[in-house]
Design an enzyme around this catalytic site. Structure first.
Site, short mmCIF file in Angstrom:
data_model
loop_
_atom_site.label_atom_id
_atom_site.label_comp_id
_atom_site.label_asym_id
_atom_site.label_seq_id
_atom_site.Cartn_x
_atom_site.Cartn_y
_atom_site.Cartn_z
N CYS A 1 79.05 54.71 43.76
CA CYS A 1 79.22 53.55 44.64
C CYS A 1 78.94 53.83 46.11
O CYS A 1 77.94 53.37 46.65
CB CYS A 1 80.64 53.02 44.49
SG CYS A 1 81.00 52.46 42.82
N1 LIG Z 1 82.00 53.75 38.30
C1 LIG Z 1 82.68 53.09 39.22
O1 LIG Z 1 83.66 53.60 39.75
C2 LIG Z 1 82.28 51.69 39.65
C3 LIG Z 1 83.21 50.92 40.35
C4 LIG Z 1 82.87 49.64 40.74
C5 LIG Z 1 81.61 49.15 40.44
N2 LIG Z 1 80.70 49.93 39.77
C6 LIG Z 1 79.40 49.36 39.47
O2 LIG Z 1 79.38 48.97 38.10
C7 LIG Z 1 78.08 49.16 37.54
C8 LIG Z 1 78.17 50.07 36.32
O3 LIG Z 1 78.64 51.34 36.73
P1 LIG Z 1 79.25 52.38 35.71
O4 LIG Z 1 79.90 53.43 36.56
O5 LIG Z 1 80.06 51.73 34.66
O6 LIG Z 1 77.90 52.97 35.07
P2 LIG Z 1 77.79 53.84 33.73
O7 LIG Z 1 76.51 54.59 33.84
O8 LIG Z 1 79.05 54.58 33.47
O9 LIG Z 1 77.66 52.75 32.58
C9 LIG Z 1 76.57 51.91 32.45
C10 LIG Z 1 76.22 51.78 30.99
O10 LIG Z 1 75.15 50.84 30.87
C11 LIG Z 1 74.31 51.26 29.83
N3 LIG Z 1 73.03 50.58 29.99
C12 LIG Z 1 72.01 50.86 30.83
N4 LIG Z 1 71.02 49.97 30.69
C13 LIG Z 1 71.42 49.08 29.74
C14 LIG Z 1 70.84 47.93 29.17
N5 LIG Z 1 69.65 47.50 29.54
N6 LIG Z 1 71.53 47.27 28.21
C15 LIG Z 1 72.74 47.72 27.83
N7 LIG Z 1 73.35 48.81 28.33
C16 LIG Z 1 72.70 49.47 29.29
C17 LIG Z 1 74.27 52.76 29.98
O11 LIG Z 1 73.88 53.40 28.79
C18 LIG Z 1 75.72 53.08 30.35
O12 LIG Z 1 76.51 53.35 29.22
C19 LIG Z 1 77.22 49.70 38.68
O13 LIG Z 1 76.60 48.66 39.32
C20 LIG Z 1 78.25 50.32 39.61
O14 LIG Z 1 77.79 50.37 40.94
C21 LIG Z 1 81.03 51.18 39.35
#
Ligand SMILES: NC(=O)c1ccc[n+]([C@@H]2O[C@H](COP(=O)([O-])OP(=O)(O)OC[C@H]3O[C@@H](n4cnc5c(N)ncnc54)[C@H](O)[C@@H]3O)[C@@H](O)[C@H]2O)c1
Length: 440
Positions: free
Chosen positions: A274
């Site tokens: 983030c």
């Molecule tokens: N990790 C955090 O602390 C956090 C906090 C707030 C917001 N976010 C935001 O949330 C979003 C997700 O982050 P995250 O940390 O969960 O990421 P992550 O990488 O842990 O999870 C994302 C998942 O999406 C899957 N994926 C990718 N492309 C795909 C598709 N086309 N169809 C289906 N699945 C697909 C991946 O395989 C993965 O399992 C980002 O935008 C991030 O900035 C993250």
């Protein structure tokens, strides 16, 4: 409007089926909360390994134990799948896919686009599509909507679109998904009403705002705020080091003011999915409006310089003990980007490891939560293994560099047995500070 009224009723009765796309750090906790609120959830992910691990009762995120999801799968409340053809089944589809930067450090919304294309293939009347991924203001309307409407269905008349940013703080025991209010914006009044009702059923409070753009901007502002304030204390740390003042003591003292001050803490650089990334989504979008985002750029400059500063501090500390960095054995303590998680994305520890190696250091790492190097987009660390942390193993290193302050590590033991400790997190603490401990 009949479609919208039916949706609202199905939320109240908990009969609407929820689809969550992206079963990662954000998506999985959301699955848990929707199931807890009485909804059935389909989980979609392109990674077959994740889906089969969930089905086999195994977890890939340390702080989200597998047994919970195994139980939900057995009770048929949660169905994980890789089959995107089933995206037409859920009434609400919530998108939690990555939004990284590309090699030119510009927003990479390809995951959002790919997901939207898959959803559009089976989009049906009455569905709500909500984006949760962090992104620049305008993504929902400008990037997603044209793809969703390309098949002929119209937003607000046939289907609904919302944006609700995820504020998950992985590993934070004080705030789980349910305890964090959710800002919600819609591409029209029906979309807003449905999305607000849905999130209200699951988290402590849904906070409606006037548009998707406002909701997108809220999330970016939260992260810019952190990024800028962390840069400020990082810069002050470097200044106070020169002045012989302990920045940690100063922050602790300043934080006794009951108003007008919020403590931020310095570190070896920014990490995670983030704070090092999201502000640049806004900088990129700002260019379209002919406006530079100087605070963001300056904060980025200071924060990205921190690993270099830390490496110099390690070199100086070794030097005062008559040792050059080249050839010295260094243990990087903590590979995850922050305390008590197993997430190494954008971790400054990885940068430190590589920079120390480039300067001739013989570098190992220890991380209780990262037994071996994970695949990363821009670094190759899969050959690395966490080495044991014992009095005997510590003695073998010329320097221990504390880069992540996992709470389970015995820092007293580390400080007692290491020849030299360079501490970027104040983990060794003021009381335990011996002559062999240098803050950096
Ligand atoms: N990790 C955090 O602390 C956090 C906090 C707030 C917001 N976010 C935001 O949330 C979003 C997700 O982050 P995250 O940390 O969960 O990421 P992550 O990488 O842990 O999870 C994302 C998942 O999406 C899957 N994926 C990718 N492309 C795909 C598709 N086309 N169809 C289906 N699945 C697909 C991946 O395989 C993965 O399992 C980002 O935008 C991030 O900035 C993250």
């Amino acid at each position: 409007m009949k479609l919208a009224d039916e949706f609202l009723k199905s939320i109240d009765k908990r009969t609407s089926l929820i689809g969550i796309v992206g079963l990662g750090y954000v998506g999985l906790p959301l699955v848990r909360e929707f199931c807890a609120a009485g909804f059935k959830v389909m989980g979609f992910d392109v990674d077959p390994k994740k889906v089969s691990m969930l089905k086999a009762g195994r977890t890939y995120i340390r702080h989200l134990p597998a047994k919970h999801f195994t139980k939900l799968i057995k009770q048929r409340l949660f169905t994980p799948t890789t089959d995107m053809k089933k995206l037409g089944k859920p009434d609400a589809v919530l998108i939690c896919v990555p939004t990284p930067l590309d090699k030119m450090r510009e927003p990479d919304v390809s995951y959002v686009v790919n997901t939207t294309v898959e959803i559009a293939k089976s989009l049906r009347k009455g569905q709500l599509i909500a984006l949760e991924s962090t992104t620049y203001p305008g993504t929902t309307r400008e990037v997603m909507l044209p793809i969703l409407e390309a098949g002929g269905l119209k937003v607000e008349r046939d289907f609904f679109v919302a944006y609700s940013p995820e504020r998950e703080d992985p590993g934070n025991p004080d705030f789980t998904t349910k305890d964090i209010p959710k800002v919600v914006g819609g591409l029209g009044p029906h979309s807003l009403k449905i999305a607000t009702r849905l999130y209200d059923a699951v988290v402590c409070e849904a906070v409606p705002v006037s548009s998707c753009e406002a909701a997108e901007a809220c999330k970016i502002v939260e992260n810019v705020y952190r990024c800028v304030n962390i840069a400020l204390v990082n810069e002050l740390k470097m200044l106070f080091d020169r002045m012989g003042i302990d920045v940690w003591e100063v922050i602790k003292g300043a934080n006794t003011k009951p108003f007008g001050f919020q403590a931020f803490y310095p570190g070896p650089g920014l990490g995670g999915h983030c704070i090092p990334i999201d502000p640049f989504y806004l900088s990129w979008k700002a260019r379209e409006f002919g406006m530079p985002t100087r605070f963001i750029e300056l904060a980025g400059e200071i924060n990205t310089h921190m690993p270099e500063y830390v490496v110099q501090r390690v070199a100086d500390a070794l030097n005062t003990r008559g040792k050059p960095l080249k050839g010295s054995k260094i243990l990087v303590l903590g590979l995850a980007y922050k305390r008590d998680v197993d997430d190494v994305r954008e971790s400054p520890s990885v940068m430190l490891l590589e920079m120390l190696q480039e300067r001739g250091g013989k570098v190992d790492y220890h991380d209780p939560y990262v037994p071996s190097g994970k695949p990363m987009r821009e670094h190759n660390i899969t050959h690395l293994r966490s080495v044991p942390l014992t009095p005997a193993s510590l003695k073998k290193f010329d320097c221990v560099l504390i880069s992540t302050d996992h709470t389970c590590v015995d820092y007293d033991m580390v400080c007692r047995h290491a020849k030299l400790v360079v501490d970027t997190r104040n983990a060794a603490g003021a009381k335990r500070r011996g002559k062999n401990v240098v803050k950096a």
